[in-house]
Design an enzyme around this catalytic site. Sequence first.
Site, mmCIF file in Angstrom:
data_model
loop_
_atom_site.group_PDB
_atom_site.id
_atom_site.type_symbol
_atom_site.label_atom_id
_atom_site.label_comp_id
_atom_site.label_asym_id
_atom_site.label_seq_id
_atom_site.Cartn_x
_atom_site.Cartn_y
_atom_site.Cartn_z
ATOM 1 N N GLY A 185 -14.548 2.153 8.413
ATOM 2 C CA GLY A 185 -15.031 1.737 7.106
ATOM 3 C C GLY A 185 -14.886 0.237 6.973
ATOM 4 N N GLY B 39 -15.716 -5.904 1.542
ATOM 5 C CA GLY B 39 -15.781 -7.356 1.463
ATOM 6 C C GLY B 39 -14.528 -8.048 1.958
ATOM 7 N N VAL C 121 -11.501 -1.076 8.336
ATOM 8 C CA VAL C 121 -10.552 -0.151 8.945
ATOM 9 C C VAL C 121 -11.177 0.336 10.237
ATOM 10 C CG1 VAL C 121 -9.275 2.004 8.706
ATOM 11 C CG2 VAL C 121 -9.653 0.554 6.707
ATOM 12 N N LYS D 237 -6.009 -1.267 9.501
ATOM 13 C CA LYS D 237 -6.682 -1.980 8.424
ATOM 14 C C LYS D 237 -6.538 -3.474 8.697
ATOM 15 C CE LYS D 237 -6.419 -0.538 4.193
ATOM 16 N NZ LYS D 237 -5.942 -0.222 2.822
ATOM 17 N N ASP E 109 -4.555 3.969 -7.831
ATOM 18 C CA ASP E 109 -5.919 4.131 -7.338
ATOM 19 C C ASP E 109 -6.093 5.496 -6.682
ATOM 20 O OD1 ASP E 109 -8.561 3.394 -6.925
ATOM 21 O OD2 ASP E 109 -8.156 2.415 -5.018
#
Length: 621
Positions: A197, A200, A204, A219, A312
Site C-alpha cells: 500500500g 502521500g 508499506v 512501513k 483511528d
Amino acid sequence: MRDALAGDPAQALRAAAIAEARGRLADAALLHERAGGAAEAAVLYERAGELRDAARLRESLGDLREAGRLHERVLRESPDDGDAALRLGTILARFGRFEQAARALQQASRAPSARPAAQRLLVACLDALGHAHAAASALDALRADDAALPPTVAAYLEASFGDARGFAALARATAEGAGPDASRWLAGRYRVVRTLGAGGSGRVVLAHDAFHDREVAIKVLHVAEGAHGRDAFARFTREARLAAAVDHPHVVRVLEFDPAGPFLVMEHMAGGTLEARLASGRALSPHVARPILDALLAGLAAVHRRGVVHRDLKPANVFFDAAGTVKVGDFGVAHLADLGATLTGAMLGTLAYMAPEQIAGGRAPTAATDLYAVGVLLVRMLTGALPFPGPDFVQQHLESPPALPSALRPSLGDAWDALAAALLAKDPAARPRGCDAVRDRLAALPWPALPADAVAPQADVGDAPEPAAAHGGAARFVAASGHLRVAAPGAPWSLARDLVLERFVWQAPLEAAALGALRAFAAADHPHLQAVLDLDAEAGLAVLEAPAGAVLPPGAHLEAAHAAQLGAALASLHAAGLAHGCVDRAHALVDVARCVLLLPAVPDPAARAEDDVAALRALLG
C-alpha cells in the site's frame, strides 16, 4: 586418493556414501565438497563437528543466517576464536544488527590476527548505533597503527563506504527510492518483494527478512522538508514507540524501528484486513463477527492499559495473520491519553468512525473514543452498512441517532441493539467503562446458532485443494470455534472452509503424542513447508494449510527449481534438529511456481536428516 576422486564426481559421491556409512563423516564431507556438492558437504561437516568448515560452505552458498548460527556455536566452544567472531560480526552487520555485531567485533579484536579487520568494521557499527564518541575512539585505535587513515569518522566512512553515512546509507537508499524493486534492500537485510500500500507520506512493503528467514511488513516514511516533514517524522516515531511498547497476541507486533530509514518493521499479516472481508457491503454472520469483536477488544484493552488511545479504529486497521488471529494495528495517529489534544490532532482519523468528541475537538481522546469506533465496526460487521451512512458524517455523528443492527438487518433480532446503542452514545461518559466491560456484555449475549443459511456461502469443493494421497480417508470433524466448516471429509485429514479468512484448510484430530512434534514443525516455519495454522490441544484439533497443487504422478521427477525449494524447506527442518521422514511423491505438492513439502500425518521420531536428503535426490532423479 581424495584429490584423484575429485576429478570424477560420480566416483567421489560413491566413495562419500561409503565413508558416511562407515561413520567417517569428515571424509564424506570433503568428498562431497570436491565433487561440487557444497550443500551436502555442509550438512556432513556439521554432523562431524567440523563447524568452521560447515560455516565456510554455508557462507559460500549465501546461507548467511545458517553460517552465523554455526559461528555462534564455534564461539560457545572456543570464545577466543577471533576469526569466528569476525565472521559473525560481519554477518550481523550485513543484516543491520549493529549492536550484536559490535559485541562480536569487540570479541574478535582481542585476537591479533582478526584485530585490524574487526576494528575497521567496528567503527562503522558504532557509528550506525549513534555512538559517535565510541566510533571516534575505535578510529583513533586504528590510526595508532595506521596514521594514513582519515582523521574523522565521517571521512573514514566516506573512504570505506563511498558515503559518510556508512551503514545508514544502506537504510536510506531504499527509503528514498521510488519503487518496490525486488533487487533493493533496506538496511542491507530486508529484500523488498512488493508494495502492499502507498500514500502521500510513505508506503508499506512486503519484504523478506534475510536474517530470520521470514516475511515482514515494512512501513517506510517519505520525509518532506520543513515543518510538515518534521511533524510527520514525529508522528511516525511516536507510532513506533507506542506499538513496540505493547506485547499482546491481538496487537500487531513491531519487530524493529530504524530512524535512519526511517522505517518500521512489523509482522506480516498474511490474512489481510477486516476491510477486505466487508468489501461491497458484505455482512458477517454473528458467529463470525462475535469472536472478531472479542479479539479486537482484547487487543485494544492492552493498548488502553498503556495509556494509549488508538483514535483511528476502522476495518482497514484490523488485521488477520496467516492463522486467522485478529490483531489491531496501525498506530499512526495513536495518542497518549495524558497529553491532551489540539483541534488538529483530535481530528486525525477516519470520519465515518470518529466519535463526536473527536469531531468537535474540544476534549482529549479517551478509551471511550475508541469504543465509539468499535460500535461503528460492530454495526458494519453485522449488517454490511454504517450506523451513520453519510455523506454528512459530522452532523450525523454529532446529532443523529444511529441505525441499530435490527433496523438494518431484521433477521438479527434485537439481541445486539443494546450493546450497539451503548457503544454509540454521544456522551463518552454514557459508554461502557472500558473494553473489558464490553467483552463482559458480549459474553452475556446468547451464542448464535450456526444454521446453513447464516454462514458464508459454501465454496465449490471441486475448486478446492484436495487432501493429498498421504492424508486420505473418511473421518469428519467440526472445529469447536465454529469457524471451520467441513467441505470434504477424509481420514485423518478433512478439507474444511475457514469462514473468517475465506480459504480452505485441512483439519484433523490432534493426538497428545503428536502435539510436541507438530509444535516443532510449526516453529521450523518455511515458505515451502506446509504451515501449521493452529493446534488446539483442548479441542483436540490440528489445522494445517491446504496448499494448491498436485502430488507427483508415478514416474515423474521434480524439476530442479522445485527440488531446490524442497531442499530449502528440509534445511530449515534439519537446522532445528528435526527430520521429515516422508519425503516422497505423496508429500511433494507441486504447483506452477511453488512446491510445498506436506507434513507427515504421523511424525516419526526416528526419522533421520540424511534419509530426507537421499529421498529428495531420488525425487529429483
